[in-house]
Scaffold this active site. Sequence first.
Site, PDB file in Angstrom:
ATOM      1  N   LYS A  22       0.830  -1.220   0.000  1.00  0.00           N
ATOM      2  CA  LYS A  22       0.000   0.000   0.000  1.00  0.00           C
ATOM      3  C   LYS A  22       0.857   1.260   0.000  1.00  0.00           C
ATOM      4  O   LYS A  22       0.662   2.159  -0.816  1.00  0.00           O
ATOM      5  CB  LYS A  22      -0.898  -0.016   1.245  1.00  0.00           C
ATOM      6  CG  LYS A  22      -1.483   1.334   1.647  1.00  0.00           C
ATOM      7  CD  LYS A  22      -2.267   1.206   2.944  1.00  0.00           C
ATOM      8  CE  LYS A  22      -2.633   2.503   3.589  1.00  0.00           C
ATOM      9  NZ  LYS A  22      -1.501   3.281   4.110  1.00  0.00           N
ATOM     10  N   ASN A  23       1.811   1.309   0.897  1.00  0.00           N
ATOM     11  CA  ASN A  23       2.573   2.555   1.033  1.00  0.00           C
ATOM     12  C   ASN A  23       3.553   2.780  -0.113  1.00  0.00           C
ATOM     13  O   ASN A  23       4.080   3.878  -0.260  1.00  0.00           O
ATOM     14  CB  ASN A  23       3.315   2.590   2.381  1.00  0.00           C
ATOM     15  CG  ASN A  23       2.356   2.779   3.544  1.00  0.00           C
ATOM     16  OD1 ASN A  23       1.161   2.972   3.327  1.00  0.00           O
ATOM     17  ND2 ASN A  23       2.869   2.725   4.762  1.00  0.00           N
ATOM     18  N   CYS A 116      -5.674   7.852   8.788  1.00  0.00           N
ATOM     19  CA  CYS A 116      -5.926   7.217  10.077  1.00  0.00           C
ATOM     20  C   CYS A 116      -5.805   8.218  11.214  1.00  0.00           C
ATOM     21  O   CYS A 116      -4.947   9.094  11.190  1.00  0.00           O
ATOM     22  CB  CYS A 116      -4.906   6.112  10.309  1.00  0.00           C
ATOM     23  SG  CYS A 116      -5.311   4.608   9.462  1.00  0.00           S
ATOM     24  N   ARG A 121      -0.745  14.464  12.952  1.00  0.00           N
ATOM     25  CA  ARG A 121      -0.385  14.354  11.543  1.00  0.00           C
ATOM     26  C   ARG A 121      -0.387  15.695  10.799  1.00  0.00           C
ATOM     27  O   ARG A 121      -1.119  15.896   9.820  1.00  0.00           O
ATOM     28  CB  ARG A 121      -1.281  13.338  10.833  1.00  0.00           C
ATOM     29  CG  ARG A 121      -1.248  11.995  11.511  1.00  0.00           C
ATOM     30  CD  ARG A 121      -1.808  10.908  10.667  1.00  0.00           C
ATOM     31  NE  ARG A 121      -0.797  10.306   9.809  1.00  0.00           N
ATOM     32  CZ  ARG A 121      -0.994   9.205   9.103  1.00  0.00           C
ATOM     33  NH1 ARG A 121      -2.131   8.595   9.137  1.00  0.00           N
ATOM     34  NH2 ARG A 121      -0.025   8.713   8.354  1.00  0.00           N
ATOM     35  N   ASP A 305       3.739   0.942  12.167  1.00  0.00           N
ATOM     36  CA  ASP A 305       2.551   0.262  11.636  1.00  0.00           C
ATOM     37  C   ASP A 305       2.411  -1.158  12.184  1.00  0.00           C
ATOM     38  O   ASP A 305       1.349  -1.776  12.040  1.00  0.00           O
ATOM     39  CB  ASP A 305       2.610   0.207  10.100  1.00  0.00           C
ATOM     40  CG  ASP A 305       2.314   1.562   9.481  1.00  0.00           C
ATOM     41  OD1 ASP A 305       1.909   2.486  10.209  1.00  0.00           O
ATOM     42  OD2 ASP A 305       2.496   1.715   8.256  1.00  0.00           O
ATOM     43  N   ARG A 397      -8.721  -0.575   3.943  1.00  0.00           N
ATOM     44  CA  ARG A 397      -7.871   0.486   3.388  1.00  0.00           C
ATOM     45  C   ARG A 397      -6.494  -0.067   3.000  1.00  0.00           C
ATOM     46  O   ARG A 397      -5.860   0.458   2.090  1.00  0.00           O
ATOM     47  CB  ARG A 397      -7.665   1.606   4.418  1.00  0.00           C
ATOM     48  CG  ARG A 397      -8.883   2.481   4.647  1.00  0.00           C
ATOM     49  CD  ARG A 397      -8.503   3.728   5.408  1.00  0.00           C
ATOM     50  NE  ARG A 397      -7.304   4.275   4.832  1.00  0.00           N
ATOM     51  CZ  ARG A 397      -6.335   4.873   5.508  1.00  0.00           C
ATOM     52  NH1 ARG A 397      -6.444   5.042   6.799  1.00  0.00           N
ATOM     53  NH2 ARG A 397      -5.263   5.326   4.900  1.00  0.00           N
TER      54      ARG A 397
END
Length: 416
Positions: A22-23, A116, A121, A305, A397
């Site tokens: 994903k990242n 998230c 952030r 994570d 997600r």
Amino acid sequence: MDAIRIRGGNALFGETKIQGSKNAVLPVMAAALLIEDISIIENCPRITDVLHMQKLLTKIGCKVSRSGRTLMIDARHVSRDKVAGESVTGMRSSLMLLGAMLGRFGEVTMEYPGGCVIGKRPIDIHLDALQKMGVSIQKEEETFTAMAKRLTGSVITLPFPSVGATENVILAAVRAKGVTVLQNAAKEPEITALCNFLQKAGALIEGTGGPVLIIQGGCRLHGVQFKVPSDRIVAGTYLFSVLGTGGHIFLRDAPVSQMRSMLKLAVEMGAEVTASGEGLSVIVSAGKKAVPYVKTDVYPGFPTDMQSPLMAVLSTAAGVSVIEETIFEDRFRMALELSKMGAEILTDGKKAVITGVEKLHGCEVYAKELRGGAGLVIAGCMAEGETIVRNRHFIERGYEDICRDYQDLGVNIVTE
Ligand code: UD1
């Protein structure tokens, strides 16, 4: 119903294939916007964050199509529309379009990105770095505009090696005039994936994988075919799951070289791991050990994570474990849900103290964000009886089909 139902308490046995990262794929998709041509992205995971990025690119005018796990992005005709809507406010990675749009048009107006709920952030590091490249920022209540008369290479030192800020600087710098030297860059493997994609398209980037990146701007970029690497966090999720339950699993395509800190900890906790060119075999035959102290850190440290999945496993490890979260200030939200299952966890600021209990018991719990949700699914696999994890959409997600993967590993788990 947006839930996952698990009947837990059994060891894991079997093999599952690890999806694309994903990242890595999200910044690569944003980077496709810089290329006035067709990019073909293989091994693209079917996750909702990718769908959101597809929507955003389509809105700007890209033609995006998918065939199996291959995504085709035609960015020959795009417009400088505002980057706004649910896909921006619901996903932090929409911020990658900041650097990409600046690179393509020298200008972008966008809504503040979401993602998230794991802390404040902010985006100050992104904006400060881009300002050094000649970008001026105008902030409104819900949107901001970034504009550069001439995007110019510069020497930039990040105050913290932010993954997203590193990606945004790279995206802007490949289309800027002159050379950008980015110091204290993030070293996460996903940055390397982005650099590799851009290099394949014709960009000149030196220092890939290290703390100093030297980016020659203004190279002509051409269409490219690129394979997204496997997802180290998804592989780590299943690695720690088998520590939770015991058993013997094989993780096909696990990106072993990117998982050193996780593997080191897993071995200390009692896993036997064997890596091959094909993937990772993990055997856990005895009970797992507690971890006296572990902190999350930037790569190659233990990834933030993986903190929630680890916490779930430690909840039944013999002894007391301490986790210090050094990256995000509000990432222990899962602890309360785990306590409903019988875990003993005390959180105080950046630290969580976990006293191992003999077993967890299944109950109804609520995912509050992506990785915490995955942690609860692990807890459900470990617990006796039935667990219902609500808010499955958070997990989707980042996990293509978490139930399919656990079914491959013999777990009684279904969506509902
Ligand atoms: C990325 C990953 C996320 C991972 C994180 C850390 C993606 C899509 N997401 O997120 O899964 O958990 O890296 O490995 O790749 N910060 C600031 N100001 C900024 C930017 C960041 O203070 O302008 C702070 C953040 O609040 C956080 C820390 O820096 O405390 C790390 O953030 P960063 O490395 O930027 O993470 P993300 O790119 O958001």
